[in-house]
Design a protein around this motif. Structure first.
Motif, PDB file in Angstrom:
ATOM      1  N   TYR A   6       3.370  -3.375  -6.263  1.00 39.15           N
ATOM      2  CA  TYR A   6       3.766  -2.527  -4.917  1.00 39.15           C
ATOM      3  C   TYR A   6       2.574  -2.684  -3.847  1.00 39.15           C
ATOM      4  O   TYR A   6       3.208  -3.017  -2.584  1.00 39.15           O
ATOM      5  CB  TYR A   6       3.482  -0.790  -5.385  1.00 39.15           C
ATOM      6  N   PRO A  42      -2.614   5.114   0.061  1.00 39.42           N
ATOM      7  CA  PRO A  42      -1.844   5.688  -0.914  1.00 39.42           C
ATOM      8  C   PRO A  42      -2.405   6.555  -1.941  1.00 39.42           C
ATOM      9  O   PRO A  42      -3.963   6.076  -2.216  1.00 39.42           O
ATOM     10  CB  PRO A  42      -0.944   4.635  -1.461  1.00 39.42           C
ATOM     11  N   ARG A  59       3.637  -4.275   0.041  1.00 38.47           N
ATOM     12  CA  ARG A  59       3.494  -3.689   1.245  1.00 38.47           C
ATOM     13  C   ARG A  59       2.591  -4.644   2.282  1.00 38.47           C
ATOM     14  O   ARG A  59       2.930  -4.510   3.493  1.00 38.47           O
ATOM     15  CB  ARG A  59       2.724  -2.492   0.915  1.00 38.47           C
ATOM     16  N   SER A 117       5.105  11.095 -10.389  1.00 41.21           N
ATOM     17  CA  SER A 117       6.047  11.216 -11.395  1.00 41.21           C
ATOM     18  C   SER A 117       7.168  12.002 -11.090  1.00 41.21           C
ATOM     19  O   SER A 117       7.282  12.831 -10.070  1.00 41.21           O
ATOM     20  CB  SER A 117       5.481  11.808 -12.741  1.00 41.21           C
ATOM     21  N   ARG A 147       2.569   8.700  -4.442  1.00 36.77           N
ATOM     22  CA  ARG A 147       3.129   8.010  -5.421  1.00 36.77           C
ATOM     23  C   ARG A 147       3.266   8.863  -6.830  1.00 36.77           C
ATOM     24  O   ARG A 147       1.948   9.103  -7.540  1.00 36.77           O
ATOM     25  CB  ARG A 147       2.943   6.465  -6.041  1.00 36.77           C
ATOM     26  N   LYS A 175       6.451  10.518   0.601  1.00 30.66           N
ATOM     27  CA  LYS A 175       6.791   9.537  -0.643  1.00 30.66           C
ATOM     28  C   LYS A 175       6.533   8.097  -0.254  1.00 30.66           C
ATOM     29  O   LYS A 175       6.796   7.793   0.659  1.00 30.66           O
ATOM     30  CB  LYS A 175       8.114  10.064  -1.112  1.00 30.66           C
ATOM     31  N   SER A 176       6.135   7.504  -1.388  1.00 27.61           N
ATOM     32  CA  SER A 176       5.648   6.271  -1.285  1.00 27.61           C
ATOM     33  C   SER A 176       6.780   5.230  -1.135  1.00 27.61           C
ATOM     34  O   SER A 176       6.639   4.063  -1.753  1.00 27.61           O
ATOM     35  CB  SER A 176       4.338   5.626  -2.098  1.00 27.61           C
ATOM     36  N   THR A 177       7.953   5.683  -1.136  1.00 30.80           N
ATOM     37  CA  THR A 177       9.344   4.799  -1.422  1.00 30.80           C
ATOM     38  C   THR A 177       9.166   3.821  -0.445  1.00 30.80           C
ATOM     39  O   THR A 177       8.917   3.487   0.687  1.00 30.80           O
ATOM     40  CB  THR A 177      10.415   5.567  -0.910  1.00 30.80           C
ATOM     41  N   ALA A 178       9.283   2.573  -1.208  1.00 24.81           N
ATOM     42  CA  ALA A 178       9.018   1.420  -0.671  1.00 24.81           C
ATOM     43  C   ALA A 178       9.613   0.929   0.784  1.00 24.81           C
ATOM     44  O   ALA A 178       9.077   0.662   1.645  1.00 24.81           O
ATOM     45  CB  ALA A 178       9.234   0.063  -1.475  1.00 24.81           C
ATOM     46  N   ILE A 203       2.085  -0.915  -9.786  1.00 29.42           N
ATOM     47  CA  ILE A 203       1.396  -0.357  -8.672  1.00 29.42           C
ATOM     48  C   ILE A 203       0.604  -1.670  -7.988  1.00 29.42           C
ATOM     49  O   ILE A 203       0.530  -1.606  -6.727  1.00 29.42           O
ATOM     50  CB  ILE A 203       0.274   0.685  -9.016  1.00 29.42           C
ATOM     51  N   TRP A 240      -2.489   7.720  -5.968  1.00 26.48           N
ATOM     52  CA  TRP A 240      -1.576   7.325  -7.320  1.00 26.48           C
ATOM     53  C   TRP A 240      -1.635   8.658  -8.062  1.00 26.48           C
ATOM     54  O   TRP A 240      -2.875   8.992  -8.523  1.00 26.48           O
ATOM     55  CB  TRP A 240      -2.004   6.208  -7.881  1.00 26.48           C
TER      56      TRP A 240
END
Length: 349
Positions: free
Chosen positions: A222, A205, A226, A160, A158, A179-182, A219, A207
């Motif tokens: 998030y 993950p 998950r 910027s 995750r 990428k940590s795309t949900a 976060i 950060w």
């Protein structure tokens, strides 16, 4: 009966580029000529671990190449020395889903993967395509017994928006990082659980941009989402210091376990961050199909205090700080008499 314990450490790098000024000559000499010396302090605590997972936050190459355009801090380490260190501590899997593995572009990322795989180390969090980058490592525990099951380890970053501009993330036909795309992470988790109902899924993950501080509510939300999607355990990293933990719907979330052996000067005293990290061990030897017993190792990682010799915490004061940072009371933990310095996390909530 094969693998019974899997342990997770945090950010790892020899940090060659951090020590180019004359005042760091002694440290640079260790990096070049005695790299395993940085790991000697922590190695005695790594006994009885069958499979060690680390976040390798660097590029492995003998030549730098072109750094990502506009990126100020780039990391690169000698492949031979780094692989020697990973072998020294028994690392079997590394995640490359972090904000340094693509510092010198796709070619150097792929070179890094080749080095690791040639050494028998599995890679998660990076690959030749978006789908491939989210492919989990699979570790079979208690093989050959009725308690046999698969542990799936997923790495994701995750970061910027500028990291997309740097070109760090994998696309359909482009190598890069996961990428940590949900919805993509959720799809992978649900696919695993559909194919393997006994699966134990660990999301691991990274950060970016949260150095030496607690992660925020976004976060934390998030992570809970998950778990709702089917993840069984979340072990975050990337802040370089220890963060909080919580139990949510029967599953543990560690928002950041901090560093493993990360050779930089650090900013612990400047920011007021606790000089600590954690190693999390999953013990599947007793619990069958239930949640594994979790064991925590408090680790002192402030290089200014340790003189670049990361080691397990020994003082009661630091142990109390460790519990307080995680948000746990001493009543939540019980010392393991058979494994000095490790603490069992009791599943009583």
């Amino acid at each position: 009966m094969g693998i019974k314990t899997i342990a997770f450490g945090g950010d790892t790098s020899l940090g060659y580029r951090y020590f180019q000024s004359p005042k760091w000559e002694n440290v640079l000499d260790r990096v070049k000529n005695n790299p395993t010396s940085f790991f000697c302090g922590i190695k005695p605590s790594l006994q009885n671990i069958d499979h060690l997972v680390l976040n390798l936050e660097t590029v492995l190459s003998e030549t730098e190449g072109e750094p990502a355009l506009g990126k100020l801090y780039c990391g690169i380490d000698d492949p031979e020395n780094t692989l020697k260190c990973l072998d020294f501590v028994g690392a079997k899997t590394v995640s490359l889903a972090n904000n340094h593995a693509m510092d010198f572009g796709v070619e150097k990322l792929l070179e890094t993967i080749v080095y690791l795989k040639s050494a028998g180390i599995e890679v998660v969090g990076a690959g030749t395509s978006r789908k491939n980058s989210l492919k989990p490592a699979v570790v079979k525990v208690n093989e050959g017994s009725e308690r046999s099951r698969n542990v799936y380890i997923l790495g994701a970053l995750r970061a910027s928006r500028r990291y997309s501009e740097y070109g760090f993330f994998a696309k359909n036909n482009k190598p890069g990082l996961a990428k940590s795309t949900a919805f993509r992470v959720d799809e992978e988790i649900k696919s695993i659980k559909l194919k393997d109902p006994k699966a134990f899924v660990v999301l691991y993950p990274h950060w970016q941009g949260k150095d030496y501080g607690e992660v925020g509510d976004i976060i934390k939300r998030y992570c809970r989402e998950r778990i709702d999607a089917g993840a069984d355990l979340i072990i975050g990293h990337g802040t370089h210091s220890l963060g909080s933990a919580e139990k949510y719907n029967g599953c543990w979330i560690f928002h950041s376990i901090g560093n493993f052996v990360f050779n930089s000067q650090g900013q612990f005293s400047k920011t007021g961050a606790p000089p600590l990290s954690a190693i999390i061990k999953l013990d599947f030897s007793e619990n069958g199909m239930n949640y594994p017993r979790l064991k925590l190792l408090p680790v002192l990682v402030d290089n200014k205090l340790t003189e670049f010799n990361t080691h397990a915490v020994s003082t009661d004061t630091l142990k109390e700080m460790f519990f307080d940072t995680l948000g746990l009371s001493v009543d939540d933990l019980a010392e393991c008499s058979f494994e000095p310095d490790w603490f069992v996390l009791l599943n009583k909530n």
